[in-house]
Design an enzyme around this catalytic site. Structure first.
Site, PDB file in Angstrom:
ATOM      1  N   ASP A   1       0.744  -1.105   0.113  1.00 26.58           N
ATOM      2  CA  ASP A   1      -0.044  -0.088   0.178  1.00 26.58           C
ATOM      3  C   ASP A   1       0.733   1.188  -0.062  1.00 26.58           C
ATOM      4  O   ASP A   1       0.524   2.380  -0.701  1.00 26.58           O
ATOM      5  CB  ASP A   1      -1.008   0.003   1.269  1.00 26.58           C
TER       6      ASP A   1
ATOM      7  N   CYS B   1     -59.737  -1.625  26.997  1.00 30.54           N
ATOM      8  CA  CYS B   1     -58.401  -1.347  26.068  1.00 30.54           C
ATOM      9  C   CYS B   1     -59.015  -1.151  24.660  1.00 30.54           C
ATOM     10  O   CYS B   1     -59.678  -1.966  24.185  1.00 30.54           O
ATOM     11  CB  CYS B   1     -57.518  -2.368  26.134  1.00 30.54           C
TER      12      CYS B   1
ATOM     13  N   LEU C   1     -34.769  -8.283 -17.285  1.00 28.99           N
ATOM     14  CA  LEU C   1     -34.672  -9.503 -17.347  1.00 28.99           C
ATOM     15  C   LEU C   1     -36.138 -10.126 -16.799  1.00 28.99           C
ATOM     16  O   LEU C   1     -36.725  -9.630 -15.771  1.00 28.99           O
ATOM     17  CB  LEU C   1     -33.537 -10.481 -16.846  1.00 28.99           C
TER      18      LEU C   1
ATOM     19  N   ASP D   1     -26.429  -8.062  -6.991  1.00 27.20           N
ATOM     20  CA  ASP D   1     -27.886  -7.346  -6.425  1.00 27.20           C
ATOM     21  C   ASP D   1     -27.229  -5.949  -6.154  1.00 27.20           C
ATOM     22  O   ASP D   1     -26.942  -5.457  -5.108  1.00 27.20           O
ATOM     23  CB  ASP D   1     -28.009  -7.857  -5.077  1.00 27.20           C
TER      24      ASP D   1
ATOM     25  N   CYS E   1     -53.961   1.432  26.872  1.00 29.87           N
ATOM     26  CA  CYS E   1     -55.043   1.935  27.546  1.00 29.87           C
ATOM     27  C   CYS E   1     -54.418   2.166  28.884  1.00 29.87           C
ATOM     28  O   CYS E   1     -54.913   2.548  29.907  1.00 29.87           O
ATOM     29  CB  CYS E   1     -56.075   0.839  27.736  1.00 29.87           C
TER      30      CYS E   1
ATOM     31  N   GLU F   1     -22.607  -4.052 -13.417  1.00 31.41           N
ATOM     32  CA  GLU F   1     -23.589  -3.899 -12.190  1.00 31.41           C
ATOM     33  C   GLU F   1     -22.729  -2.967 -11.079  1.00 31.41           C
ATOM     34  O   GLU F   1     -21.465  -3.705 -10.976  1.00 31.41           O
ATOM     35  CB  GLU F   1     -24.027  -5.278 -11.513  1.00 31.41           C
TER      36      GLU F   1
ATOM     37  N   LYS G   1     -26.438 -13.309 -10.718  1.00 31.34           N
ATOM     38  CA  LYS G   1     -27.002 -12.036 -10.726  1.00 31.34           C
ATOM     39  C   LYS G   1     -26.765 -11.368  -9.470  1.00 31.34           C
ATOM     40  O   LYS G   1     -27.165 -11.498  -8.357  1.00 31.34           O
ATOM     41  CB  LYS G   1     -28.737 -12.311 -10.624  1.00 31.34           C
TER      42      LYS G   1
ATOM     43  N   ARG H   1     -29.140   2.998 -15.130  1.00 25.73           N
ATOM     44  CA  ARG H   1     -30.098   2.634 -16.077  1.00 25.73           C
ATOM     45  C   ARG H   1     -31.371   3.437 -16.285  1.00 25.73           C
ATOM     46  O   ARG H   1     -31.994   3.342 -17.469  1.00 25.73           O
ATOM     47  CB  ARG H   1     -30.640   1.081 -15.449  1.00 25.73           C
TER      48      ARG H   1
ATOM     49  N   TYR I   1       2.293   2.075  -3.187  1.00 28.92           N
ATOM     50  CA  TYR I   1       1.244   2.435  -3.980  1.00 28.92           C
ATOM     51  C   TYR I   1       0.973   3.933  -3.943  1.00 28.92           C
ATOM     52  O   TYR I   1       1.122   5.035  -4.977  1.00 28.92           O
ATOM     53  CB  TYR I   1      -0.014   1.612  -4.014  1.00 28.92           C
ATOM     54  N   ASP I   2       0.714   4.234  -2.488  1.00 31.72           N
ATOM     55  CA  ASP I   2       0.703   5.511  -2.014  1.00 31.72           C
ATOM     56  C   ASP I   2       1.878   6.624  -2.589  1.00 31.72           C
ATOM     57  O   ASP I   2       1.563   7.744  -3.269  1.00 31.72           O
ATOM     58  CB  ASP I   2       0.598   5.577  -0.731  1.00 31.72           C
TER      59      ASP I   2
ATOM     60  N   CYS J   1     -52.307  -7.482  27.672  1.00 37.47           N
ATOM     61  CA  CYS J   1     -53.077  -6.322  28.469  1.00 37.47           C
ATOM     62  C   CYS J   1     -54.158  -6.753  29.239  1.00 37.47           C
ATOM     63  O   CYS J   1     -55.277  -7.440  28.644  1.00 37.47           O
ATOM     64  CB  CYS J   1     -53.437  -5.142  27.455  1.00 37.47           C
TER      65      CYS J   1
ATOM     66  N   LYS K   1     -34.031 -16.888 -10.061  1.00 36.62           N
ATOM     67  CA  LYS K   1     -33.829 -16.249  -8.899  1.00 36.62           C
ATOM     68  C   LYS K   1     -33.778 -17.249  -7.777  1.00 36.62           C
ATOM     69  O   LYS K   1     -34.382 -18.305  -8.059  1.00 36.62           O
ATOM     70  CB  LYS K   1     -34.994 -15.281  -8.386  1.00 36.62           C
TER      71      LYS K   1
ATOM     72  N   GLU L   1     -24.350 -17.057 -15.022  1.00 36.10           N
ATOM     73  CA  GLU L   1     -23.454 -16.353 -14.116  1.00 36.10           C
ATOM     74  C   GLU L   1     -24.452 -15.581 -12.902  1.00 36.10           C
ATOM     75  O   GLU L   1     -25.617 -15.828 -12.814  1.00 36.10           O
ATOM     76  CB  GLU L   1     -22.812 -15.009 -14.944  1.00 36.10           C
TER      77      GLU L   1
ATOM     78  N   TYR M   1     -21.020  -7.386 -17.692  1.00 39.66           N
ATOM     79  CA  TYR M   1     -21.466  -8.856 -18.032  1.00 39.66           C
ATOM     80  C   TYR M   1     -22.378  -8.628 -19.433  1.00 39.66           C
ATOM     81  O   TYR M   1     -22.681  -9.638 -19.979  1.00 39.66           O
ATOM     82  CB  TYR M   1     -22.496  -9.281 -17.120  1.00 39.66           C
TER      83      TYR M   1
ATOM     84  N   CYS N   1     -50.112  -1.475  29.549  1.00 37.95           N
ATOM     85  CA  CYS N   1     -50.426  -1.445  28.258  1.00 37.95           C
ATOM     86  C   CYS N   1     -50.157   0.011  27.593  1.00 37.95           C
ATOM     87  O   CYS N   1     -50.576   0.971  28.001  1.00 37.95           O
ATOM     88  CB  CYS N   1     -51.818  -1.941  28.045  1.00 37.95           C
TER      89      CYS N   1
HETATM   90  S1  IVH Z   1     -27.921  -9.201 -18.213  1.00 39.73           S
HETATM   91  C1  IVH Z   1     -30.082  -7.814 -21.752  1.00 39.73           C
HETATM   92  N1  IVH Z   1     -26.600 -10.269 -16.352  1.00 39.73           N
HETATM   93  O1  IVH Z   1     -30.610  -7.704 -13.235  1.00 39.73           O
HETATM   94  C2  IVH Z   1     -29.541  -8.237 -20.473  1.00 39.73           C
HETATM   95  N2  IVH Z   1     -28.150  -8.766 -15.668  1.00 39.73           N
HETATM   96  O2  IVH Z   1     -33.349  -8.055 -13.307  1.00 39.73           O
HETATM   97  C3  IVH Z   1     -29.550  -7.502 -19.233  1.00 39.73           C
HETATM   98  N3  IVH Z   1     -28.193  -8.073 -13.271  1.00 39.73           N
HETATM   99  O3  IVH Z   1     -31.331  -4.726 -14.608  1.00 39.73           O
HETATM  100  C4  IVH Z   1     -29.141  -7.945 -17.935  1.00 39.73           C
HETATM  101  N4  IVH Z   1     -26.415  -9.313 -12.728  1.00 39.73           N
HETATM  102  O4  IVH Z   1     -29.039  -4.903 -13.384  1.00 39.73           O
HETATM  103  C5  IVH Z   1     -27.422  -9.373 -16.520  1.00 39.73           C
HETATM  104  N5  IVH Z   1     -25.056 -11.108 -14.730  1.00 39.73           N
HETATM  105  C6  IVH Z   1     -26.109 -10.348 -15.082  1.00 39.73           C
HETATM  106  C7  IVH Z   1     -26.739  -9.413 -13.908  1.00 39.73           C
HETATM  107  C8  IVH Z   1     -27.704  -8.789 -14.476  1.00 39.73           C
HETATM  108  C9  IVH Z   1     -27.428  -8.550 -12.268  1.00 39.73           C
HETATM  109  C10 IVH Z   1     -29.471  -6.965 -13.141  1.00 39.73           C
HETATM  110  C11 IVH Z   1     -29.347  -5.940 -14.111  1.00 39.73           C
HETATM  111  C12 IVH Z   1     -30.807  -6.269 -14.715  1.00 39.73           C
HETATM  112  C13 IVH Z   1     -31.534  -7.065 -13.541  1.00 39.73           C
HETATM  113  C14 IVH Z   1     -32.509  -7.716 -14.247  1.00 39.73           C
END
Ligand code: IVH
Length: 677
Positions: free
Chosen positions: A34, A433, A84, A118, A414, A175, A116, A137, A37-38, A427, A317, A114, A227, A411
């Site tokens: 570190d 009440c 999606l 969050d 009341c 993301e 998803k 978005r 780098y700094d 109570c 999901k 892959e 992605y 309570c």
């Molecule tokens: S593909 C046209 N891949 O999930 C395809 N989306 O519910 C567009 N998201 O709004 C999305 N991980 O923000 C894709 N590996 C992933 C993702 C991903 C998270 C989110 C994305 C999208 C939402 C859809």
């Protein structure tokens, strides 16, 4: 230093720092310490400060943020940012596969699966390898320009690797999110400052990215993963898998190879989904499912898209899961039956598409077991439509915790005192009440209690809401004028209701007792009590030991009775009821039974009977208008002594109570024909 030398040094420094950023933030394998780098970073910043004209937007120094903006500017996306379709059931993913095969007219479809992530979706634009613009978005067509904020994210390359094949123009989708540990550290910092913490990592990421002051964003530990290629000035790789690999070659962060999989069949997709779901809690960041994409790009094109989502991809999901949020307050709600329920007021959080700001803590034991206190970080869960609950507390290292939660002793609605039944607090002011009043009146008027016809749920609600009934006794003060004003009432129905209210004034004690809605005192126990005592006053003054000598009455029932009677509010209402003309017919004997010669007599049994079961004997006694008591007192009329009588026989002798044999009892009660021989 000559100008050319300065420029050369700047370029070298930037390249060096970029390489280390990439190694550290994207590859996770730093090569320098570190402090090394700094050192490089400081040299860059000092040199740029001395030569501001040489600062470029892709310089790593630009990651510290820019002057605050007035507002986030809206920008149209080059390509629509689709969403999606999502599914949760295995059958749905099978159906998705069937659809793909049908439309592509092929027996085999390869999928790329892959995580998803969050977080929040962003559009990233690179021109000649330099990051030029980034947007949220938004509504899918137009987003907010967050370029300066995105520049502060270390894992986002400001310049792509100078690789052959770098496109002139590239738009990628990724993301932005926050790792869980970073989220907790950030929240701790925010709380220490006295500000409001973020409810979950997604909100933290979104709030951090959509900042007007990018120097704030720069202090927030955001990460990005790419992605999708949304637009490219040259031809695209032929599969999604290769597309990801290409993005990686250019220096963009993509999903960890260990977390994604090329699947030859939908069964492999399902297996991947299950595996991923089972290790979800071990991941350092939040994911809420897996995204399944048809791997071949030409097939993606053939499948095309619907209005808002592609046909070739699906969000598979995980089962609805827990979200992290913060307990802002713990309040106590009083239910219709008087139960006090601790409720956590939460920093609003979305769980499975629903914003949750309250969660039940069930009861005091549960609060203690889960050790939930104000300001704690917790996981809330929502399963189907049930009331959200707090699954667990998430300990935050170094957090300052508040005092443990205690149930109130009065309570909150009341002010009556609070009783306790195991883990449950309630109570005791049942008849006054406000929280319980509707329930209490409905119960009082119900068929097995006072049986007041026409006093149903809807009417009771109106009476209470309009202030016509502030306590149970008020129903005996209702006038026709009051009733005709209610919805659904006319002259005739008001008259009928008043009539049935008036008729309810003569009530057998067991019905009255049951109508009071005392906890643990339902129809059966009310009958036992009514049998055992001749007046309400006797019950009122009975101590717990006396009550517990009665068969079927244990400590819970006796405690409940004692708590009920010791609440002055309740006694007042009962007195008012009696003053308003409610006459409680004592004991089991009413009506015809009152005519019987045995009416009002009390029988006590001791020892075994040869020709009756205890129940038969009891029914015979009751049919004769008398009652069976379980203990002997001066007021006992007869003690029936069967085989091997117990101490009650002795007590009877001492008190001078008439003692009957089974045979004498049978003939007295008129059951001689039962074949006693
Ligand atoms: S593909 C046209 N891949 O999930 C395809 N989306 O519910 C567009 N998201 O709004 C999305 N991980 O923000 C894709 N590996 C992933 C993702 C991903 C998270 C989110 C994305 C999208 C939402 C859809």
């Amino acid at each position: 230093m000559a100008h050319a030398d300065i420029l050369a040094r700047l370029i070298a420094l930037r390249d060096e720092i970029r390489r280390h950023d990439y190694l550290y933030y994207v590859q996770n394998r730093p090569e320098v310490s570190d402090s090394q780098y700094d050192h490089l970073f400081r040299e860059l910043v000092e040199l740029e400060q001395a030569h501001p004209e040489l600062v470029t937007p892709d310089s790593p120094s630009q990651r510290v943020g820019a002057p605050p903006l007035e507002a986030l500017v809206k920008v149209p996306h080059e390509q629509p940012m689709l969403s999606l379709d999502s599914i949760v059931a295995q059958s749905e993913v099978q159906a998705f596969d069937q659809r793909m095969k049908r439309e592509l007219e092929t027996p085999f479809v390869e999928y790329s699966a892959e995580p998803k992530f969050d977080g929040l979706s962003v559009e990233l634009m690179y021109d000649h390898g330099v990051f030029t613009r980034g947007a949220t978005r938004g509504d899918g067509t137009t987003g907010e320009d967050v370029t300066v904020n995105l520049r502060t994210i270390r894992s986002l390359p400001l310049q792509l690797h100078a690789q052959s094949g770098l496109p002139d123009h590239l738009v990628v989708r990724g993301e932005v999110y926050m790792r869980l540990d970073d989220f907790q550290t950030l929240n701790r910092r925010i709380i220490e400052r006295g500000d409001d913490a973020f409810a979950n990592p997604r909100n933290a990421a979104s709030g951090s990215l959509r900042q007007l002051d990018s120097t704030i964003t720069a202090t927030r530990p955001l990460v990005v993963t790419c992605y999708e290629i949304m637009s490219l000035s040259k031809s695209l790789p032929s599969t999604h898998w290769d597309e990801l690999e290409t993005l990686a070659l250019w220096g963009l962060p993509i999903p960890d190879p260990a977390r994604r999989r090329l699947c030859a069949s939908i069964d492999e997709v399902t297996a991947f989904h299950h595996e991923t779901e089972s290790m979800r809690d071990q991941l350092p960041y939040e994911i809420d499912g897996v995204v399944v994409k048809v791997n071949r790009r030409d097939w993606q094109d053939r499948l095309g898209m619907k209005s808002r989502s592609p046909r070739w991809a699906i969000a598979y999901k995980f089962t609805p899961r827990k979200e992290i949020t913060i307990v802002e307050k713990i309040v106590v709600s009083v239910g219709r039956t008087g139960t006090l329920t601790p409720v956590a007021l939460l920093k609003p959080v979305e769980v499975g598409g629903v914003t949750i700001s309250r969660a039940t803590l069930h009861n005091a034991d549960e609060v203690a077991r889960k050790d939930i206190r104000v300001n704690d970080t917790v996981k809330v869960e929502r399963a189907g439509d049930v009331i959200p609950a707090i699954a667990e507390r998430v300990p935050v290292p170094g957090e300052q915790r508040s005092d443990p939660f205690l149930m109130p002793d009065h309570c909150p609605v009341c002010g009556s005192s609070v009783g306790r039944e195991g883990a449950y607090f309630y109570c005791t002011g049942q008849l006054v009440c406000g929280a319980q009043l509707k329930g209490a009146i409905e119960h009082f008027a119900s068929k097995h209690a006072l049986n007041i016809e026409g006093l149903g749920k809807k009417t009771v609600a109106q009476l209470v809401d309009q202030g016509l009934a502030r306590s149970l006794a008020d129903i005996y003060l209702l006038t026709k004028d009051d009733l005709v004003k209610l919805e659904g009432f006319a002259d005739r129905s008001a008259t009928l209701l008043l009539k049935s209210i008036a008729e309810s004034k003569a009530v057998p004690m067991d019905r009255f007792l049951m109508g009071l809605g005392i906890r643990q005192v339902g129809q059966h126990i009310a009958k036992i009590l009514a049998r055992e005592f001749w007046s309400l006053d006797e019950i009122l003054s009975a101590d717990p030991e006396r009550l517990q000598r009665i068969r079927e009455i244990g400590p819970e029932i006796s405690n409940s009775l004692v708590a009920y009677w010791s609440e002055p509010h309740n006694r007042e209402v009962i007195e008012q009821l009696q003053e308003l003309g409610v006459q409680i017919a004592s004991g089991a004997g009413t009506g015809d039974q009152m005519q019987s010669p045995h009416a009002g007599k009390t029988f006590v049994f001791t020892g075994g009977l040869d020709h009756f079961t205890r129940d038969e004997a009891q029914r015979a006694v009751e049919t004769a208008g008398a009652r069976v008591a379980s203990s002997v007192s001066k007021k006992t009329s007869y003690v029936v002594a069967g085989r091997d009588p117990g101490s009650k026989l002795e007590q009877a002798r001492t008190l001078g109570v008439t003692i009957l044999t089974e045979q004498q009892f049978a003939s007295l009660i008129g059951k001689g024909e039962k074949g006693l021989s």
